[in-house]
Structures are given as C-alpha cells and as structure tokens.
Design a protein around this motif. Structure first.
Motif, PDB file in Angstrom:
ATOM      1  N   GLU A   1     -15.745  34.501 -13.144  1.00 45.06           N
ATOM      2  CA  GLU A   1     -16.856  33.552 -13.130  1.00 45.06           C
ATOM      3  C   GLU A   1     -16.421  32.374 -12.268  1.00 45.06           C
ATOM      4  O   GLU A   1     -15.356  31.797 -12.514  1.00 45.06           O
TER       5      GLU A   1
ATOM      6  N   ALA B   1     -18.835  17.121 -16.477  1.00 45.36           N
ATOM      7  CA  ALA B   1     -19.580  17.409 -17.714  1.00 45.36           C
ATOM      8  C   ALA B   1     -18.884  18.576 -18.410  1.00 45.36           C
ATOM      9  O   ALA B   1     -17.952  19.178 -17.847  1.00 45.36           O
TER      10      ALA B   1
ATOM     11  N   LEU C   1     -15.047  20.287 -18.378  1.00 49.29           N
ATOM     12  CA  LEU C   1     -14.210  19.417 -17.522  1.00 49.29           C
ATOM     13  C   LEU C   1     -13.892  18.115 -18.251  1.00 49.29           C
ATOM     14  O   LEU C   1     -12.775  17.590 -18.175  1.00 49.29           O
TER      15      LEU C   1
ATOM     16  N   TYR D   1     -12.815  31.525 -13.786  1.00 53.37           N
ATOM     17  CA  TYR D   1     -12.630  31.939 -15.182  1.00 53.37           C
ATOM     18  C   TYR D   1     -12.620  33.456 -15.225  1.00 53.37           C
ATOM     19  O   TYR D   1     -13.389  34.102 -14.493  1.00 53.37           O
TER      20      TYR D   1
ATOM     21  N   ASP E   1     -23.321  21.025 -12.334  1.00 51.99           N
ATOM     22  CA  ASP E   1     -22.369  22.138 -12.188  1.00 51.99           C
ATOM     23  C   ASP E   1     -23.124  23.448 -12.384  1.00 51.99           C
ATOM     24  O   ASP E   1     -24.273  23.453 -12.827  1.00 51.99           O
ATOM     25  N   PHE E   2     -22.483  24.539 -12.021  1.00 52.14           N
ATOM     26  CA  PHE E   2     -23.120  25.851 -12.200  1.00 52.14           C
ATOM     27  C   PHE E   2     -22.087  26.950 -12.108  1.00 52.14           C
ATOM     28  O   PHE E   2     -20.986  26.748 -11.620  1.00 52.14           O
ATOM     29  N   LYS E   3     -22.488  28.122 -12.619  1.00 56.91           N
ATOM     30  CA  LYS E   3     -21.612  29.299 -12.645  1.00 56.91           C
ATOM     31  C   LYS E   3     -22.204  30.421 -11.805  1.00 56.91           C
ATOM     32  O   LYS E   3     -23.417  30.659 -11.865  1.00 56.91           O
TER      33      LYS E   3
ATOM     34  N   THR F   1     -27.421  28.776 -16.546  1.00 57.53           N
ATOM     35  CA  THR F   1     -26.125  28.864 -15.854  1.00 57.53           C
ATOM     36  C   THR F   1     -25.803  27.623 -15.017  1.00 57.53           C
ATOM     37  O   THR F   1     -24.770  27.593 -14.351  1.00 57.53           O
TER      38      THR F   1
ATOM     39  N   ARG G   1     -27.575  23.905 -26.573  1.00 62.10           N
ATOM     40  CA  ARG G   1     -26.202  23.848 -27.096  1.00 62.10           C
ATOM     41  C   ARG G   1     -26.055  22.733 -28.128  1.00 62.10           C
ATOM     42  O   ARG G   1     -25.430  22.915 -29.157  1.00 62.10           O
TER      43      ARG G   1
HETATM   44  N1  UDP Z   1     -21.476  28.493 -17.580  1.00 60.84           N
HETATM   45  C1  UDP Z   1     -22.176  29.680 -17.713  1.00 60.84           C
HETATM   46  N2  UDP Z   1     -21.625  30.683 -18.472  1.00 60.84           N
HETATM   47  C2  UDP Z   1     -20.418  30.573 -19.071  1.00 60.84           C
HETATM   48  C3  UDP Z   1     -19.718  29.357 -18.935  1.00 60.84           C
HETATM   49  C4  UDP Z   1     -20.282  28.347 -18.171  1.00 60.84           C
HETATM   50  O1  UDP Z   1     -23.259  29.835 -17.172  1.00 60.84           O
HETATM   51  O2  UDP Z   1     -19.964  31.546 -19.711  1.00 60.84           O
HETATM   52  C5  UDP Z   1     -22.055  27.395 -16.785  1.00 60.84           C
HETATM   53  C6  UDP Z   1     -22.527  26.233 -17.663  1.00 60.84           C
HETATM   54  O3  UDP Z   1     -23.887  26.380 -17.988  1.00 60.84           O
HETATM   55  C7  UDP Z   1     -22.304  25.042 -16.783  1.00 60.84           C
HETATM   56  C8  UDP Z   1     -21.090  25.440 -15.909  1.00 60.84           C
HETATM   57  O4  UDP Z   1     -21.037  26.861 -15.968  1.00 60.84           O
HETATM   58  O5  UDP Z   1     -23.398  24.838 -15.930  1.00 60.84           O
HETATM   59  C9  UDP Z   1     -19.791  24.849 -16.398  1.00 60.84           C
HETATM   60  O6  UDP Z   1     -19.619  25.141 -17.759  1.00 60.84           O
HETATM   61  P1  UDP Z   1     -18.396  24.529 -18.582  1.00 60.84           P
HETATM   62  O7  UDP Z   1     -17.111  25.079 -18.044  1.00 60.84           O
HETATM   63  O8  UDP Z   1     -18.521  23.058 -18.619  1.00 60.84           O
HETATM   64  O9  UDP Z   1     -18.507  25.184 -19.992  1.00 60.84           O
HETATM   65  P2  UDP Z   1     -19.446  24.914 -21.228  1.00 60.84           P
HETATM   66  O10 UDP Z   1     -19.694  23.457 -21.333  1.00 60.84           O
HETATM   67  O11 UDP Z   1     -20.641  25.736 -20.942  1.00 60.84           O
HETATM   68  O12 UDP Z   1     -18.612  25.450 -22.347  1.00 60.84           O
END
Ligand code: UDP
Length: 247
Positions: free
Chosen positions: A101, A109, A112, A132, A186-188, A208, A226
């Motif tokens: 990922e 946010a 992070l 990830y 941010d985005f994945k 995402t 969430r």
């Molecule tokens: N994200 C996702 N799927 C995952 C993990 C993260 O789509 O399994 C997206 C999440 O929505 C955010 C960005 O990736 O826009 C960063 O996520 P973060 O690492 O901050 O994790 P989270 O707060 O979702 O645990």
C-alpha cells in the motif's frame, strides 16, 4: 453502408466471485483479462475492529473513483479502469496485485501524527511517500524498500516505479481537488502488474483519501466514520458533488 456499433463492454456480465474485500467484491467475467469491481456500502476502520455501513457509499465511491481514474488516464497515468458499468459496478483490467500500500501525505494526519508526533494539520513541504505491507493479519505494517524486496512482494525497480507514479498522481490530484476547494491531506494507492506494465488499481475515494474543506478544514472523508463525527453520508456526497459537478 450503415455501421452498427455494438458496445460489447456494456454487456459484460459478472461470472464467478473472485474475492470479497471490506468495501468491494471482485468478479470474473467472460473475458479473462477483465474483472468487475462492485462497490459496497460496508465500512470498516482500524483494521476491521470497527464495522458499519454508510448509506449509498458504494454508489458515491464508484462515481468518484471512475471520474478520478479517467482524469489520471487522460494525464498519462495508466490505471486498471476500463468503464463505469452501473451505479456500483466498474469494469477493470485483471491485475496481479502488488502487496504494497503506497501512502502519500501532504498534510500531517492519522498515523503520521500518532507515530511521529507531528501536530495534525502541519503542512509537509515535501510530500511523504510511505510503503505498507498489504497484510491484514499483520495489521499492514509500515516497511521500507528492503523489507518489501526481502519479503518478495516487489522488486526495487517496481518500487521505484510505484514511488514515481504515486508522486505524479499526487501532483495531479492535489491540483484537481484544490480547484474544488478541497485539501488533499493524504491518500492510499494500490498497484498491480498487467502484461509487463504496472497499472494503478483499487479505488480513489473518501474511503482511501483524507479531504479537508479548503476554507473550514472540516473533515470530509472516512475520518467522520472512524471517529463518529456524524454527517458521514453528507460529507461523501458533497465530495462527489464537487468532483463531478465542476467540469
Ligand atoms: N488508508 C487506506 N487504507 C488503509 C490504511 C490507510 O485507505 O488500510 C488511507 C487513509 O484513509 C488515509 C491514508 O491512507 O487517507 C493514510 O492513513 P494512515 O496511515 O494515517 O492510517 P489511518 O489513520 O487510516 O489508520
């Protein structure tokens, strides 16, 4: 002579279900190269610890993702997107998914903030790209290139492509959302292999990505689900409106 054009793709039908994920089902079709992604309303967070449903989310996320994949394709980014078939169905190329990922961050946010102590909202002068491991049993751990190569999930060359592609996508999407008065926090992204090429896969949606309103910083994404902030459906449909209406 009158040319009769049949749009065979529009008649593409689901055959066997290949996979059911948290937010989507994937079906095979009669064409071995094509699958149908069906977007569901189910929502999960914190690696499945929180479960629920967001009314019409599947319809909204399919519409947003289809628009964003089309935008990326028209800017030279190759994706798995072929066609939006219906409210919830998207026709896609069949990918060999790379189990990585790729997260891109423009503003601090989420994890992070938790992991490194940034204050939420800190603007990152240089976008941060993180990798990830895509593995629910291990809670998708953060990893570097050497971990990914040692685990056999990708080569160094593929990871370099993923990182470059993610940065290019970030530039395009940041501008697109700024024009729609949204900050792309941010985005994945997920990628897959297809005939010697790497294509962008999965979806790009409020599930995402994190989006904040440009003026009020109001959260307009899955963080509302969430953290039980309320107004989840309204936030998703407002993102859809801004993405689709301003053309
Ligand atoms: N994200 C996702 N799927 C995952 C993990 C993260 O789509 O399994 C997206 C999440 O929505 C955010 C960005 O990736 O826009 C960063 O996520 P973060 O690492 O901050 O994790 P989270 O707060 O979702 O645990």
């Amino acid at each position: 002579m009158i040319a009769i054009h049949f749009n065979f793709i529009a008649y593409m039908k689901k055959t066997t279900q290949l996979y059911e994920g948290k937010a989507k089902k994937v079906f095979l079709t009669d064409d071995a190269d094509l699958v149908i992604q069906e977007f569901k309303d189910d929502a999960t967070a914190f690696n499945n610890k929180k479960k629920g449903s967001i009314a019409e989310k599947g319809v909204v996320n399919n519409a947003i993702s289809s628009k964003l994949f089309t935008l990326l394709e028209s800017n030279g980014i190759r994706t798995h997107f072929v066609e939006k078939l219906s409210d919830r169905d998207m026709l896609c190329r069949f990918l060999d998914i790379i189990k990585v990922e790729v997260v891109v961050r423009n503003i601090a946010a989420g994890s992070l903030v938790k992991r490194y102590g940034f204050s939420e909202g800190t603007v990152l002068e240089n976008p941060i790209v993180e990798l990830y491991l895509k593995n629910d049993d291990l809670d998708d751990p953060l990893m570097n290139e050497a971990h990914a190569v040692a685990l056999g999930v990708a080569t160094f060359e593929e990871l370099a492509v993923l990182k470059n592609r993610a940065e290019a996508i970030n530039m395009l999407l940041k501008t697109f959302f700024a024009e729609r008065k949204l900050k792309l926090v941010d985005f994945k992204l997920e990628f897959g292999r297809h005939n010697q090429e790497i294509l962008l896969g999965d979806e790009i949606s409020p599930d995402t990505c994190r989006f904040w309103d440009l003026e009020t910083n109001e959260k307009m994404d899955k963080d509302r689900f969430r953290f039980d902030l309320g107004g989840v459906e309204d936030a998703y449909s407002e993102v859809q409106r801004r993405v689709l209406e301003l053309d």
